[in-house]
Design an enzyme around this catalytic site. Sequence first.
Site: not given
Length: 503
Positions: A342, A426
């Site tokens: 991310c 994630h």
Amino acid sequence: MSGGGLLVAGTTSDAGKSVVTAGICRWLVRRGVKVAPFKAQNMSLNSFVTREGAEIGRAQAMQAQACRVEPTALMNPVLLKPGGERSSQVVLLGRPVGEMSARGYHGGRQQRLLGTVLDCLEQLRGTYDAVICEGAGSPAEINLRRTDIVNMGIARNAGLPVLVVGDIDRGGVFASFFGTVALLSPEDQELVAGFLVNKFRGDVSLLEPGLDMLHGLTGRRTYGVLPFRHGLGIDEEDGLRVSLRGAVRESVVAAPVGEDVLRVAVCAVPLMSNFTDVDALAAEPGVVVRFVDRPEELADADLAVVPGTRGTVRALEWLRERGLARALRRRAAEGRPVLGICGGFQVLGEHIEDDVESRRGHVDGLGVLPVRVRFAREKTLARPVGEALGEPVEGYEIHHGVAEVLGGDPFLDGCRVGQTWGTHWHGSLESDGFRRAFLREVAAAAGRRFVPAPDTSFAALREEQLDRLGDLIEQHADTDALWRLIESGAPQGLPFIPPGAPA
């Protein structure tokens, strides 16, 4: 007819509210009760995306798993994601609605959310037999009581009995219990049914005289004494101070299957989000995970991880200030494994255009991946499914940055160049087959004779952990009395403890 309910409050932050709530949920569902978790307002950088694309706190997602139900936005209607010392992004019913200072939030916005919060709780109570609510911090924050919507504010409006949890391992638990009650108004005190001691070490019989005296002083009983147990944390709300408490093998590294261990160094970037991503690595026998903030700590690491962050540009500056940026570039050039997740993925790219999060405009990245990032005002919230390294992968996305991948080999939604990998996903390492394949690649590149265990199931370990929490409640709490609280509310006639809340 509304279902039963209970508010689990705490004498302090990190007293064990999240764990106790999850344990009560798992105990109830095992006895056939249809139960749901609820936290009116959560402040956390560890969040999760529900099936309908709503962002909620990870602790509530884990509590939903304890209940064996799918998490929804109703379970955490207000999520605050800190962006600095004085401001947070406000996420309402799973969607960001803007940035707000603490003064602005507590100055009026918070109280206006009370109706929404109560409506969500009522919807859950209309669907489930019981709703176990988690408070935040302490209910005796007298400076915040007027605008409170997560502790006594929700308890008063919904008529919930309150169980106060205290961490005896910190010391001062009797004073904390007494003081918490004594700083509440008479109306709030009427709902505080009693106490639960958490993290006790030793012989309970030595504690019992104190519990009797506490009952005499407050008129309130203690509903259980939970023993200290290693590795019982669930996905924590925040903070490196808890380190890998959310990991399923806290402080225990199982013997490796192969001849070597694998060392993973996670850069402790500011405003780190979803550091639980590395829990699945910590669950692998022979994998040692630690957080680092100095370049020399990357030297002996077989894998360096740059995790997610709520402040990508700030994290980039921090990496440069600490000398970690040079160390990461050197690793990439030498073909030593680096994984960016991310915000960490965005940091590894060529440049970032950010007029949303930091409002810094054009910022050069580390330049080790052919990626350009532009921050969009609309947040991406998704639950992607795909394949990588020949294995199925699931994950979730929470980001404002939109990545344009200009080269390299495809890797999930990002790319790979040599042994540097980047993705917005994630949770991908929770996919067992993919995690094993990835670790085999890392071990080969690092020259380690490490072999992933063939049978580690992250989902099974999570279930085992939640069952241990349920066992803790079942074996060390007065469950009959707890159920009476949930079903019937706080006992009548509880005495007032002076001085009460200031006017």
